[in-house]
Design a protein around this motif. Structure first.
Motif, PDB file in Angstrom:
ATOM      1  N   THR A  83       0.835  -1.197   0.000  1.00  0.00           N
ATOM      2  CA  THR A  83       0.000   0.000   0.000  1.00  0.00           C
ATOM      3  C   THR A  83       0.871   1.250   0.000  1.00  0.00           C
ATOM      4  O   THR A  83       1.931   1.281   0.611  1.00  0.00           O
ATOM      5  N   SER A  93      -4.376  10.311  -1.859  1.00  0.00           N
ATOM      6  CA  SER A  93      -4.811   9.164  -2.655  1.00  0.00           C
ATOM      7  C   SER A  93      -4.042   7.934  -2.195  1.00  0.00           C
ATOM      8  O   SER A  93      -2.901   8.029  -1.751  1.00  0.00           O
ATOM      9  N   GLU A  95      -3.104   3.719  -3.019  1.00  0.00           N
ATOM     10  CA  GLU A  95      -2.988   2.697  -4.048  1.00  0.00           C
ATOM     11  C   GLU A  95      -2.590   1.389  -3.377  1.00  0.00           C
ATOM     12  O   GLU A  95      -1.732   1.377  -2.498  1.00  0.00           O
ATOM     13  N   GLU A  97      -1.439  -2.647  -4.222  1.00  0.00           N
ATOM     14  CA  GLU A  97      -0.988  -3.611  -5.223  1.00  0.00           C
ATOM     15  C   GLU A  97      -0.954  -4.980  -4.570  1.00  0.00           C
ATOM     16  O   GLU A  97      -0.466  -5.116  -3.455  1.00  0.00           O
TER      17      GLU A  97
END
Length: 148
Positions: A83, A93, A95, A97
């Motif tokens: 993260t 923001s 993200e 994976e």
């Protein structure tokens, strides 16, 4: 009596060997790791060389007004989740994976959901994970140190 001494000696040797096993195993990798430092050096473009220090998994650049917080969790089923949360000018923001990993002879291979993989040498000492790899695109020698 001689057999008891030999068996005792073998037991001590077995205990010594088991206590000194290579800690670079999948079992010791399992858990959540936060970056402590990241270094890229000897890059083909010297402007890519960098040295970053993290605090509690976060790197801040006050002049540019952004921060990045990162973590990676290795699960016992050979999956991982990485993260990243980026804060910039009051906006945030995140993200995530996901992918898989394998461990073999001191090499850690991480593959994302798209099948893109990175391999490198790793060591674990106590709660410190050090991962070293060479980026084939930039030529950078990358070393990242994590804490559990």
């Amino acid at each position: 009596m001689k057999q008891i001494k030999i068996l005792s000696l073998l037991a001590i040797i077995a205990l010594f060997i088991s206590c000194n096993k290579d800690s670079n195993s999948e079992a010791s990798l399992v858990g959540t790791w936060l970056p402590v430092s990241s270094t890229s050096e000897n890059c083909s473009d010297s402007t890519d060389d960098q040295d970053i220090t993290y605090t509690d998994g976060c790197y801040s650049e006050p002049i540019l007004g952004f921060s990045i917080c990162e973590s990676i969790t290795f699960n016992s089923d050979n999956t991982y989740e990485s993260t990243s949360t980026i804060s910039f000018l009051g906006q945030q923001s995140s993200e995530t994976e996901n992918g898989t990993y394998t461990v073999s002879d001191g090499t850690l291979t991480i593959c994302d959901e798209n099948g893109d993989c990175s391999s490198g040498d790793f060591t674990i000492s106590g709660s410190t994970l050090t991962f070293y790899y060479v980026d084939s695109d930039t030529g950078c020698e990358n070393t990242t140190v994590f804490k559990k």
